[in-house]
Design a protein around this motif. Structure first.
Motif, PDB file in Angstrom:
ATOM      1  N   ASP A 422       0.802  -1.222   0.000  1.00 18.75           N
ATOM      2  CA  ASP A 422       0.000   0.000   0.000  1.00 18.75           C
ATOM      3  C   ASP A 422       0.835   1.272   0.000  1.00 18.75           C
ATOM      4  O   ASP A 422       0.326   2.345  -0.329  1.00 18.75           O
ATOM      5  CB  ASP A 422      -0.915   0.015   1.230  1.00 18.75           C
ATOM      6  CG  ASP A 422      -1.945  -1.104   1.199  1.00 18.75           C
ATOM      7  OD1 ASP A 422      -2.323  -1.509   0.084  1.00 18.75           O
ATOM      8  OD2 ASP A 422      -2.339  -1.564   2.287  1.00 18.75           O
ATOM      9  N   LEU A 423       2.121   1.180   0.371  1.00 16.64           N
ATOM     10  CA  LEU A 423       2.902   2.390   0.579  1.00 16.64           C
ATOM     11  C   LEU A 423       4.076   2.553  -0.376  1.00 16.64           C
ATOM     12  O   LEU A 423       4.607   3.660  -0.500  1.00 16.64           O
ATOM     13  CB  LEU A 423       3.433   2.437   2.023  1.00 16.64           C
ATOM     14  CG  LEU A 423       2.386   2.429   3.137  1.00 16.64           C
ATOM     15  CD1 LEU A 423       3.070   2.446   4.486  1.00 16.64           C
ATOM     16  CD2 LEU A 423       1.437   3.607   3.004  1.00 16.64           C
ATOM     17  N   MET A 424       4.497   1.495  -1.052  1.00 18.45           N
ATOM     18  CA  MET A 424       5.727   1.571  -1.824  1.00 18.45           C
ATOM     19  C   MET A 424       5.482   1.296  -3.302  1.00 18.45           C
ATOM     20  O   MET A 424       4.545   0.593  -3.675  1.00 18.45           O
ATOM     21  CB  MET A 424       6.775   0.592  -1.280  1.00 18.45           C
ATOM     22  CG  MET A 424       7.175   0.857   0.156  1.00 18.45           C
ATOM     23  SD  MET A 424       8.495  -0.239   0.728  1.00 18.45           S
ATOM     24  CE  MET A 424       9.845   0.321  -0.312  1.00 18.45           C
ATOM     25  N   ARG A 477       4.059   8.539   2.901  1.00 17.77           N
ATOM     26  CA  ARG A 477       3.716   8.551   4.319  1.00 17.77           C
ATOM     27  C   ARG A 477       2.359   7.900   4.550  1.00 17.77           C
ATOM     28  O   ARG A 477       1.387   8.193   3.858  1.00 17.77           O
ATOM     29  CB  ARG A 477       3.698   9.997   4.823  1.00 17.77           C
ATOM     30  CG  ARG A 477       3.512  10.141   6.335  1.00 17.77           C
ATOM     31  CD  ARG A 477       3.550  11.616   6.741  1.00 17.77           C
ATOM     32  NE  ARG A 477       2.490  12.355   6.082  1.00 17.77           N
ATOM     33  CZ  ARG A 477       1.233  12.431   6.538  1.00 17.77           C
ATOM     34  NH1 ARG A 477       0.888  11.796   7.654  1.00 17.77           N
ATOM     35  NH2 ARG A 477       0.334  13.132   5.888  1.00 17.77           N
ATOM     36  N   ALA A 478       2.305   7.008   5.522  1.00 16.48           N
ATOM     37  CA  ALA A 478       1.044   6.338   5.852  1.00 16.48           C
ATOM     38  C   ALA A 478       0.135   7.294   6.616  1.00 16.48           C
ATOM     39  O   ALA A 478       0.586   8.267   7.225  1.00 16.48           O
ATOM     40  CB  ALA A 478       1.305   5.087   6.683  1.00 16.48           C
ATOM     41  N   ARG A 479      -1.156   7.009   6.568  1.00 23.44           N
ATOM     42  CA  ARG A 479      -2.110   7.825   7.320  1.00 23.44           C
ATOM     43  C   ARG A 479      -1.764   7.743   8.811  1.00 23.44           C
ATOM     44  O   ARG A 479      -1.716   6.664   9.390  1.00 23.44           O
ATOM     45  CB  ARG A 479      -3.530   7.327   7.080  1.00 23.44           C
ATOM     46  CG  ARG A 479      -4.612   8.180   7.767  1.00 23.44           C
ATOM     47  CD  ARG A 479      -5.970   7.530   7.601  1.00 23.44           C
ATOM     48  NE  ARG A 479      -6.333   7.438   6.203  1.00 23.44           N
ATOM     49  CZ  ARG A 479      -7.000   8.381   5.536  1.00 23.44           C
ATOM     50  NH1 ARG A 479      -7.343   9.504   6.164  1.00 23.44           N
ATOM     51  NH2 ARG A 479      -7.320   8.215   4.270  1.00 23.44           N
ATOM     52  N   GLY A 480      -1.510   8.870   9.405  1.00 25.03           N
ATOM     53  CA  GLY A 480      -1.129   8.899  10.807  1.00 25.03           C
ATOM     54  C   GLY A 480       0.340   8.617  11.046  1.00 25.03           C
ATOM     55  O   GLY A 480       0.802   8.677  12.190  1.00 25.03           O
ATOM     56  N   GLY A 481       1.103   8.325  10.006  1.00 24.06           N
ATOM     57  CA  GLY A 481       2.516   8.021  10.164  1.00 24.06           C
ATOM     58  C   GLY A 481       3.383   9.256  10.031  1.00 24.06           C
ATOM     59  O   GLY A 481       2.915  10.378   9.839  1.00 24.06           O
ATOM     60  N   PRO A 538       1.454  16.679   9.297  1.00 23.52           N
ATOM     61  CA  PRO A 538       0.760  17.802   8.649  1.00 23.52           C
ATOM     62  C   PRO A 538       0.288  18.844   9.658  1.00 23.52           C
ATOM     63  O   PRO A 538      -0.176  18.506  10.754  1.00 23.52           O
ATOM     64  CB  PRO A 538      -0.425  17.107   7.951  1.00 23.52           C
ATOM     65  CG  PRO A 538       0.042  15.703   7.731  1.00 23.52           C
ATOM     66  CD  PRO A 538       0.900  15.370   8.895  1.00 23.52           C
ATOM     67  N   ASN A 539       0.476  20.115   9.282  1.00 20.49           N
ATOM     68  CA  ASN A 539       0.072  21.248  10.106  1.00 20.49           C
ATOM     69  C   ASN A 539       0.804  21.292  11.446  1.00 20.49           C
ATOM     70  O   ASN A 539       0.319  21.888  12.409  1.00 20.49           O
ATOM     71  CB  ASN A 539      -1.442  21.243  10.350  1.00 20.49           C
ATOM     72  CG  ASN A 539      -2.223  21.308   9.064  1.00 20.49           C
ATOM     73  OD1 ASN A 539      -1.878  22.057   8.155  1.00 20.49           O
ATOM     74  ND2 ASN A 539      -3.267  20.489   8.970  1.00 20.49           N
ATOM     75  N   ASN A 540       1.997  20.678  11.501  1.00 22.24           N
ATOM     76  CA  ASN A 540       2.738  20.659  12.749  1.00 22.24           C
ATOM     77  C   ASN A 540       4.230  20.887  12.509  1.00 22.24           C
ATOM     78  O   ASN A 540       4.756  21.951  12.798  1.00 22.24           O
ATOM     79  CB  ASN A 540       2.499  19.341  13.490  1.00 22.24           C
ATOM     80  CG  ASN A 540       3.019  19.384  14.917  1.00 22.24           C
ATOM     81  OD1 ASN A 540       3.815  20.232  15.274  1.00 22.24           O
ATOM     82  ND2 ASN A 540       2.543  18.471  15.741  1.00 22.24           N
TER      83      ASN A 540
END
Length: 669
Positions: A422-424, A477-481, A538-540
């Motif tokens: 899913d990520l690569m 980047r994974a969701r929340g990762g 994000p946003n941080n």
């Protein structure tokens, strides 16, 4: 070149954007951005000599000035040279040497972009854009390292007005019309007025000032640059594109483009020798040192037709492009007779087919193939250089060539794109480029009369090919990762045929062609490995590292006292390594969202050797001392203003820029 110790603030950037609806203009929106840069550069010199200083190295003992004073005023009064020269000890002695460190390659720039957009009715949009660019800079001229006030300034200013109209025709077609006018001016001079009295007379060579007997293996003891360049180009561009969806399979695109260019250029060297030219003088137009052409016109026309065919199992892109190029100039067809008859340059016309194919091999994998013919027109500056074909005695002039053909490239490519989980995903592509009519600056020997036997000219003489492969692996980047990363690797070989400067002349005399030999091209860099690692929320905040490792470009070694038939570009420069970092943190101040950031370029402060001495292949040392390059100076080492061989061989401009840290803050509202 000397670099100030410690940390120095030398790079300032201010930029901003503004957008929104235009007040009192219903439906009109605007976008405005501006950026201002001021950079003192990374190469520094010392203001030791002044342009008006004088020197004479032809006497029994050389004489020179430092900031208008005799060099012996900087000697200690007890120096043996004081009595040896019979100097009056009641005079001034032991003055401190000037040592003001100044930047040699400063630069400043301003960029402004503005846009207005409006939708007059459904399906239509009109947009006007304006771009302004300005830059002013000095090159780090090695000879003026200790006389920095003699270096001229380069200025470039450009404007671009653009108008775009886009309209949809139903739900299956649309067209776009673009028109633009661009104007660009480049100027280079020390003083804008070529008769400025601040120009210094040249007693020996151009730019050396009031110096006699200068051996040429040291830094300039005086003088200033006297070259003047004023070049202006104007371009009108009109382009129309049309897209039509036909059924469920075909998406047809077609278009036509017209480019009209006009060029002006004036290039001369101010004459001021204190003998024949008692004041700064502009050479006459009919002299070899003054080139000028006005309103040189070039016409380019292109048209294309492309069809994208989408089937269940594969996609095909097929197209055809037509190129027309009219240089409107003259050239001499016989390279062995540069003084002979001139004829009108030919109009160039090309038809360039292209095709691409992609099809899935798995649910997450695609193979893509392409074949295409491409053309690149020569730079217009290379067509019209020295348009009068003037030939100064004792020099090797460079001629333009209005009859140059476009470089033609046939490119083949095959690749695979594959998702892994899913990520690569990775992408591997192989390619081959066959380049004909490759542009080269050729040296031509046409005579046996010394001093009037060689010139240089731009020609379509070379054949070249580029073959290689690229591999890219990415992780999003994974969701929340936090982590995302990517790595790219390119292997490439670029080679072309060897151009012997004597080939034209001796092949003509012998009636035979020289042997065809392939050598590495100047841009042949065989291995490049790049990678990026990012940790972000994000946003941080965000933190990125960007690194690259690359093998060196070729160079031609200088072999001393060796009887070896060496081909050009037989050596390799050292490898290049670079690591950059970018860190940012989102903040909120008084209700405004902002970002504090730091950018670090060349984190490891590595001095990559971009240029090298041709006798060692390194930028760090040279063997030129063994050839006696400084023999005339060695008796005077240690005297005020005299630089030794180690200083002469210190070339910071051979290296990449040192570590640079940019700190900044941005806010949006």
């Amino acid at each position: 070149f000397m670099t100030p110790s410690g940390v120095q603030l030398n790079d300032y950037v201010l930029e901003g954007t503004l957008s929104g609806p235009v007040p009192f203009a219903n439906g009109v929106r605007y976008f405005l951005s501006a950026r201002r840069d001021m950079d003192e550069g990374s190469i520094f010199g010392t203001r030791l000599f002044a342009p008006n200083d004088s020197a004479n190295f032809n006497g029994a003992f050389p004489y020179w000035e430092i900031q208008g004073r005799p060099f012996w005023e900087y000697l200690p009064i007890d120096d043996p040279l004081v009595s040896q020269l019979g100097l009056d000890i009641s005079g001034e002695f032991n003055r401190p040497l000037p040592n003001e460190i100044v930047p040699l390659n400063p630069r400043e720039a301003l960029n402004v972009l503005g846009k207005l957009s409006y939708r007059p009715f459904t399906g239509a949009k009109v947009e006007y854009s304006f771009l302004y660019d300005f830059s002013k800079f000095k090159p780090a001229t090695f000879a003026y390292r200790f006389n920095p006030d003699g270096i001229g300034t380069r200025r470039e200013r450009g404007y671009n007005h653009g108008l775009t109209w886009t309209q949809t025709l139903g739900d299956r077609a649309f067209y776009t019309f673009r028109g633009s006018y661009a104007q660009n001016r480049f100027r280079s001079f020390r003083f804008e007025d070529p008769t400025d009295p601040r120009y210094v007379k040249d007693l020996a060579g151009i730019g050396e000032g009031r110096v006699v007997g200068f051996p040429g293996s040291n830094f300039l003891f005086g003088g200033n640059e006297k070259g003047h360049i004023d070049e202006e180009s104007r371009s009108v561009r009109l382009k129309l594109d049309y897209t039509q969806q036909i059924g469920a399979t075909h998406e047809v695109k077609t278009g036509v483009e017209l480019n009209l260019h006009s060029l002006d250029r004036e290039n001369f060297v101010v004459l001021f020798d204190g003998n024949q030219f008692l004041e700064p003088t502009v050479p006459p137009l009919d002299s070899p040192s003054h080139d000028k052409y006005e309103d040189q016109r070039v016409t380019e026309v292109s048209a294309y037709l492309q069809d994208k065919l989408e089937f269940d199992d594969f996609i095909v892109n097929a197209g055809l492009r037509y190129e027309y190029f009219n240089p409107n100039g003259e050239y001499f067809p016989n390279l062995l007779d540069p003084f002979g008859e001139r004829v009108e340059a030919e109009v160039k016309q090309l038809v360039l087919p292209r095709i691409g194919l992609s099809f899935p091999i798995t649910e997450t994998g695609i193979i893509h193939l392409s074949y295409g013919h491409f053309a690149q027109m020569p730079r217009l500056r290379n067509l019209y250089r020295n348009p009068e074909f003037e030939f100064p005695v004792g020099q090797s002039p460079l001629f333009g060539n209005t009859n140059m053909r476009p470089e033609r490239t046939v490119q083949y490519e095959i690749g695979l794109q594959q998702q892994i989980g899913d990520l690569m995903a990775f992408d591997v592509t192989g390619y081959f480029k066959d380049i004909r009519d490759y542009l080269a600056q050729q040296t031509v020997r046409f005579s046996t009369i010394a001093g009037e036997d060689v010139y240089r000219i731009y020609l379509n003489r070379d054949y070249a090919n580029v073959k290689g492969m690229t591999f890219a692996l990415t992780r999003r980047r994974a969701r929340g990762g936090l982590l995302s990363a990517g790595i790219d690797y390119t292997f490439q070989i670029a080679e072309g045929n060897n151009d012997d400067p004597n080939a034209f002349f001796f092949n003509f005399l012998s009636g035979r062609e020289n042997e065809f030999e392939l050598i590495p091209l100047d841009f042949d860099q065989q291995h490049v490995l790049s990678g990026t690692v990012t940790l972000s929320r994000p946003n941080n905040f965000g933190f990125s590292l960007i690194g690259q490792f690359a093998t060196g470009y070729p160079y031609t070694p200088l072999l001393i006292d060796q009887k070896i038939d060496q081909l050009p570009n037989a050596g390799r420069k050292p490898t290049q390594t670079r690591l950059d970092a970018h860190l940012y943190k989102e903040v909120s101040v008084a209700g405004l969202r902002g970002r504090v950031f730091a950018k670090v370029f060349n984190v490891l402060d590595r001095l990559n050797e971009r240029f090298v001495f041709d006798d060692t292949g390194r930028a760090t040392y040279s063997l030129n001392g063994q050839r006696g390059i400084h023999a005339a100076w060695e008796p005077y080492y240690g005297l005020p203003g005299i630089q030794d061989l180690d200083t002469y061989n210190s070339r910071p401009n051979f290296f990449s820029t040192p570590r640079e840290i940019q700190l900044g803050v941005s806010f949006g509202f």
